[in-house]
Design a protein around this motif. Sequence first.
Motif, mmCIF file in Angstrom:
data_model
loop_
_atom_site.group_PDB
_atom_site.id
_atom_site.type_symbol
_atom_site.label_atom_id
_atom_site.label_comp_id
_atom_site.label_asym_id
_atom_site.label_seq_id
_atom_site.Cartn_x
_atom_site.Cartn_y
_atom_site.Cartn_z
ATOM 1 N N GLY A 31 -26.339 84.076 9.325
ATOM 2 C CA GLY A 31 -25.163 84.425 8.552
ATOM 3 C C GLY A 31 -24.902 85.908 8.679
ATOM 4 O O GLY A 31 -25.705 86.643 9.258
ATOM 5 N N PRO A 32 -23.798 86.354 8.139
ATOM 6 C CA PRO A 32 -23.484 87.783 8.214
ATOM 7 C C PRO A 32 -24.479 88.606 7.399
ATOM 8 O O PRO A 32 -25.037 88.134 6.417
ATOM 9 C CB PRO A 32 -22.076 87.872 7.642
ATOM 10 N N LYS A 33 -24.688 89.816 7.815
ATOM 11 C CA LYS A 33 -25.581 90.742 7.110
ATOM 12 C C LYS A 33 -24.816 91.431 5.986
ATOM 13 O O LYS A 33 -23.588 91.505 6.007
ATOM 14 C CB LYS A 33 -26.118 91.802 8.083
ATOM 15 N N GLU A 34 -25.559 91.939 4.996
ATOM 16 C CA GLU A 34 -24.907 92.714 3.939
ATOM 17 C C GLU A 34 -24.145 93.867 4.576
ATOM 18 O O GLU A 34 -24.617 94.479 5.526
ATOM 19 C CB GLU A 34 -25.936 93.246 2.947
ATOM 20 N N GLY A 35 -22.965 94.111 4.072
ATOM 21 C CA GLY A 35 -22.101 95.138 4.642
ATOM 22 C C GLY A 35 -21.016 94.542 5.520
ATOM 23 O O GLY A 35 -19.973 95.144 5.724
ATOM 24 N N ASP A 36 -21.262 93.352 6.051
ATOM 25 C CA ASP A 36 -20.248 92.635 6.830
ATOM 26 C C ASP A 36 -19.167 92.167 5.866
ATOM 27 O O ASP A 36 -19.468 91.704 4.767
ATOM 28 C CB ASP A 36 -20.913 91.432 7.518
ATOM 29 N N LYS A 40 -19.901 88.465 1.480
ATOM 30 C CA LYS A 40 -19.727 88.013 0.092
ATOM 31 C C LYS A 40 -19.358 86.537 0.037
ATOM 32 O O LYS A 40 -19.961 85.775 -0.727
ATOM 33 C CB LYS A 40 -18.674 88.855 -0.623
ATOM 34 N N ALA A 41 -18.398 86.116 0.838
ATOM 35 C CA ALA A 41 -17.984 84.707 0.846
ATOM 36 C C ALA A 41 -19.123 83.815 1.331
ATOM 37 O O ALA A 41 -19.365 82.736 0.776
ATOM 38 C CB ALA A 41 -16.745 84.520 1.717
ATOM 39 N N TRP A 42 -19.842 84.266 2.357
ATOM 40 C CA TRP A 42 -20.956 83.494 2.889
ATOM 41 C C TRP A 42 -22.057 83.347 1.834
ATOM 42 O O TRP A 42 -22.589 82.260 1.619
ATOM 43 C CB TRP A 42 -21.526 84.180 4.135
ATOM 44 N N ASP A 43 -22.368 84.428 1.139
ATOM 45 C CA ASP A 43 -23.410 84.421 0.119
ATOM 46 C C ASP A 43 -23.033 83.508 -1.047
ATOM 47 O O ASP A 43 -23.877 82.766 -1.566
ATOM 48 C CB ASP A 43 -23.651 85.853 -0.365
#
Length: 77
Positions: A31-36, A40-43
Amino acid sequence: RLNGKNHLKWPQLVHTILKGKRKINRLNGVGPKEGDPNFKAWDEEDSLIIAWLWNSMKLEHRIFTLFFYTHVFCFSL
């Protein structure tokens, strides 16, 4: 529900449900890393998947997964 006697059936059921919800690609753990900008949506979606998994387990199995932060760890039991 995961109940201690259906460890082979439960992952197949979860796999089918996630596939039906078009979330099966989430099981690869990438998944995307924090900052991407998409993080937020992925998390948030990951939290929803964890809740689905918890609701598919009996309480005695759910206890072992309460501190997992992603659904991938939860599903790998």
